[in-house]
Design a protein around this motif. Structure first.
Motif, PDB file in Angstrom:
ATOM      1  N   HIS A 149       0.843  -1.199   0.000  1.00 40.88           N
ATOM      2  CA  HIS A 149       0.000   0.000   0.000  1.00 40.88           C
ATOM      3  C   HIS A 149       0.881   1.253   0.000  1.00 40.88           C
ATOM      4  CE1 HIS A 149      -1.923   3.267   2.309  1.00 40.88           C
ATOM      5  NE2 HIS A 149      -3.005   2.951   1.648  1.00 40.88           N
ATOM      6  N   ASP A 150       1.891   1.262   0.886  1.00 38.80           N
ATOM      7  CA  ASP A 150       2.730   2.464   1.013  1.00 38.80           C
ATOM      8  C   ASP A 150       3.601   2.657  -0.231  1.00 38.80           C
ATOM      9  OD1 ASP A 150       1.532   2.723   3.426  1.00 38.80           O
ATOM     10  OD2 ASP A 150       3.284   2.177   4.635  1.00 38.80           O
ATOM     11  N   ILE A 151       4.064   1.566  -0.817  1.00 35.00           N
ATOM     12  CA  ILE A 151       4.861   1.680  -2.052  1.00 35.00           C
ATOM     13  C   ILE A 151       3.984   2.266  -3.165  1.00 35.00           C
ATOM     14  CG2 ILE A 151       6.125   0.398  -3.838  1.00 35.00           C
ATOM     15  CD1 ILE A 151       7.058  -1.537  -1.639  1.00 35.00           C
ATOM     16  N   ALA A 152       2.745   1.785  -3.255  1.00 30.62           N
ATOM     17  CA  ALA A 152       1.831   2.306  -4.296  1.00 30.62           C
ATOM     18  C   ALA A 152       1.537   3.784  -4.045  1.00 30.62           C
ATOM     19  CB  ALA A 152       0.542   1.497  -4.321  1.00 30.62           C
ATOM     20  N   MET A 153       1.342   4.141  -2.780  1.00 27.88           N
ATOM     21  CA  MET A 153       1.007   5.537  -2.452  1.00 27.88           C
ATOM     22  C   MET A 153       2.162   6.485  -2.750  1.00 27.88           C
ATOM     23  SD  MET A 153      -2.116   5.791  -1.474  1.00 27.88           S
ATOM     24  CE  MET A 153      -2.072   7.486  -0.932  1.00 27.88           C
ATOM     25  N   SER A 154       3.384   5.957  -2.811  1.00 20.66           N
ATOM     26  CA  SER A 154       4.533   6.841  -3.067  1.00 20.66           C
ATOM     27  C   SER A 154       4.759   7.045  -4.571  1.00 20.66           C
ATOM     28  CB  SER A 154       5.799   6.273  -2.412  1.00 20.66           C
ATOM     29  OG  SER A 154       6.210   5.123  -3.121  1.00 20.66           O
ATOM     30  N   ALA A 155       3.898   6.457  -5.412  1.00 16.94           N
ATOM     31  CA  ALA A 155       4.044   6.634  -6.872  1.00 16.94           C
ATOM     32  C   ALA A 155       3.485   7.999  -7.285  1.00 16.94           C
ATOM     33  CB  ALA A 155       3.321   5.511  -7.598  1.00 16.94           C
ATOM     34  N   TYR A 156       3.618   8.287  -8.559  1.00 14.98           N
ATOM     35  CA  TYR A 156       3.230   9.599  -9.069  1.00 14.98           C
ATOM     36  C   TYR A 156       2.451   9.412 -10.373  1.00 14.98           C
ATOM     37  CZ  TYR A 156       3.846  14.035 -11.477  1.00 14.98           C
ATOM     38  OH  TYR A 156       3.623  15.187 -12.165  1.00 14.98           O
ATOM     39  N   VAL A 157       1.352  10.152 -10.509  1.00 18.83           N
ATOM     40  CA  VAL A 157       0.631  10.148 -11.785  1.00 18.83           C
ATOM     41  C   VAL A 157       0.406  11.589 -12.204  1.00 18.83           C
ATOM     42  CG1 VAL A 157      -1.453   9.493 -13.022  1.00 18.83           C
ATOM     43  CG2 VAL A 157      -0.582   8.004 -11.283  1.00 18.83           C
ATOM     44  N   ASP A 158       0.839  11.921 -13.387  1.00 21.64           N
ATOM     45  CA  ASP A 158       0.765  13.290 -13.888  1.00 21.64           C
ATOM     46  C   ASP A 158      -0.698  13.762 -13.970  1.00 21.64           C
ATOM     47  OD1 ASP A 158       1.906  15.578 -14.750  1.00 21.64           O
ATOM     48  OD2 ASP A 158       2.009  14.970 -16.871  1.00 21.64           O
ATOM     49  N   GLY A 159      -1.008  14.858 -13.298  1.00 22.97           N
ATOM     50  CA  GLY A 159      -2.326  15.494 -13.425  1.00 22.97           C
ATOM     51  C   GLY A 159      -3.447  14.847 -12.634  1.00 22.97           C
ATOM     52  N   HIS A 160      -3.148  13.798 -11.857  1.00 25.54           N
ATOM     53  CA  HIS A 160      -4.208  13.138 -11.088  1.00 25.54           C
ATOM     54  C   HIS A 160      -3.746  12.849  -9.672  1.00 25.54           C
ATOM     55  CE1 HIS A 160      -6.889  12.679 -14.459  1.00 25.54           C
ATOM     56  NE2 HIS A 160      -5.834  12.326 -15.186  1.00 25.54           N
ATOM     57  N   GLU A 161      -4.741  12.649  -8.792  1.00 22.59           N
ATOM     58  CA  GLU A 161      -4.441  12.367  -7.385  1.00 22.59           C
ATOM     59  C   GLU A 161      -4.441  10.857  -7.151  1.00 22.59           C
ATOM     60  OE1 GLU A 161      -3.780  14.658  -5.099  1.00 22.59           O
ATOM     61  OE2 GLU A 161      -4.153  16.316  -6.505  1.00 22.59           O
ATOM     62  N   ILE A 162      -3.645  10.446  -6.169  1.00 23.01           N
ATOM     63  CA  ILE A 162      -3.665   9.046  -5.723  1.00 23.01           C
ATOM     64  C   ILE A 162      -4.162   9.062  -4.274  1.00 23.01           C
ATOM     65  CG2 ILE A 162      -2.312   6.951  -5.346  1.00 23.01           C
ATOM     66  CD1 ILE A 162      -0.219   8.049  -7.291  1.00 23.01           C
ATOM     67  N   TYR A 163      -5.257   8.343  -3.995  1.00 23.40           N
ATOM     68  CA  TYR A 163      -5.821   8.311  -2.648  1.00 23.40           C
ATOM     69  C   TYR A 163      -5.771   6.887  -2.109  1.00 23.40           C
ATOM     70  CZ  TYR A 163      -8.080  12.766  -3.927  1.00 23.40           C
ATOM     71  OH  TYR A 163      -8.345  14.040  -4.330  1.00 23.40           O
ATOM     72  N   SER A 164      -5.657   6.819  -0.788  1.00 22.37           N
ATOM     73  CA  SER A 164      -5.806   5.540  -0.112  1.00 22.37           C
ATOM     74  C   SER A 164      -7.288   5.371   0.209  1.00 22.37           C
ATOM     75  CB  SER A 164      -4.985   5.619   1.179  1.00 22.37           C
ATOM     76  OG  SER A 164      -5.288   4.546   2.011  1.00 22.37           O
ATOM     77  N   GLY A 165      -7.854   4.186   0.034  1.00 19.84           N
ATOM     78  CA  GLY A 165      -9.282   4.092   0.329  1.00 19.84           C
ATOM     79  C   GLY A 165      -9.817   2.681   0.393  1.00 19.84           C
ATOM     80  N   ARG A 166     -11.135   2.636   0.584  1.00 23.83           N
ATOM     81  CA  ARG A 166     -11.835   1.345   0.689  1.00 23.83           C
ATOM     82  C   ARG A 166     -12.507   1.001  -0.630  1.00 23.83           C
ATOM     83  NH1 ARG A 166     -15.172   0.280   5.814  1.00 23.83           N
ATOM     84  NH2 ARG A 166     -13.009  -0.019   6.465  1.00 23.83           N
ATOM     85  N   ILE A 167     -12.247  -0.226  -1.087  1.00 28.71           N
ATOM     86  CA  ILE A 167     -12.813  -0.713  -2.343  1.00 28.71           C
ATOM     87  C   ILE A 167     -13.973  -1.653  -2.034  1.00 28.71           C
ATOM     88  CG2 ILE A 167     -12.290  -2.191  -4.336  1.00 28.71           C
ATOM     89  CD1 ILE A 167      -9.540  -0.826  -4.408  1.00 28.71           C
TER      90      ILE A 167
END
Ligand code: SAH
Length: 232
Positions: free
Chosen positions: A129-147
């Motif tokens: 989870h933390d490795i994924a959260m440290s990634a970067y996507v141009d122009g968009h947000e990355i949120y942690s959440g419930r699926i």
């Protein structure tokens, strides 16, 4: 054999970038499923397509585990937004996931709980989870959440009818495979995380938005997963 990460997507559009950018070393077929042993930017991994829904996702995931003993499982794909802060193209990294369509309330079990068990919420692996959260996507947000996961494509026009998805189950996005992956990984004690880019808002325009956008936005999940691989 050293253990490799495995990546699952439900649709061709969700795994196409992996097959385009990586080198396929070997293919393994089982029933209608194909498992690709690959090298992706120097990282050996296994990629496969499950098809849509919880049963096919569970079959793919269990076979992957039995055959390849992966070090971890990452689900890559798209989802409908439930949380109003999410825009199309934003990404949810699973903190946890749940099957929203398991409903044993008539027998006294809370929604989402597998009847006669205490299984409901499946936590993603914290490190993944933390490795994924440290990634970067141009122009968009990355949120942690419930699926939230179920065997329905959600296009709810009347929010009131489905308010339990937000109010009671606290879902951030809705899709059709993640909760099955969470359950199978939990049973097998394999670390997992789900990376979902928003393709629609699970509302009256969802079918149209999804059809137009799913292959475009699936690239954001690919981008995050490819940034994760060297860090695993
Ligand atoms: N490609 C199929 C339908 C795909 S179903 C067709 O057009 O016939 C939607 C897929 O995207 C599922 O794998 C699910 O996980 C995800 N998804 C995206 N938006 C969704 C929504 N609003 N409700 C449920 N699943 C959604």
């Amino acid at each position: 054999m050293s253990r490799k990460p495995a990546i699952i997507g439900a649709m061709d559009s969700e795994i196409a970038m992996y097959l385009e950018h990586g080198e396929v070393l070997q293919e393994h077929s089982w029933h209608e499923f194909t498992f690709y042993e690959m090298n992706l930017n120097g990282t050996p991994c296994i990629v496969s397509k499950s098809g849509i829904g919880k049963v096919l996702a569970a079959m793919t995931c269990q076979h992957l585990i039995d055959k390849f003993e992966p070090s971890e499982i990452i689900f890559t794909g798209v989802a409908g937004a439930l949380n109003t802060k999410l825009d199309i193209g934003d990404v949810i990294v699973s903190r946890d996931c749940m099957q929203h369509d398991i409903d044993g309330r008539a027998l006294g079990f809370p929604r989402g709980t597998i009847l006669f068990s205490d299984k409901s919420l499946f936590n993603a692996d914290e490190r993944l989870h933390d490795i994924a959260m440290s990634a970067y996507v141009d122009g968009h947000e990355i949120y942690s959440g419930r699926i939230l996961t179920g065997d329905q494509f959600f296009t709810h026009k009347d929010i009131e009818e489905h308010s339990y998805l937000y109010d009671e189950m606290n879902g951030d996005c809705i899709e059709m495979e993640g909760g099955a992956i969470g359950l199978v990984c939990n049973e097998n004690k394999i670390p997992f995380v789900i990376v979902r880019t928003i393709s629609d808002k699970a509302d009256g325009s969802a079918a149209e938005d999804f059809s137009k956008l799913h292959h475009l936005v699936a690239g954001n999940s690919y981008s995050i997963v490819s940034q994760m691989l060297p860090k695993l």
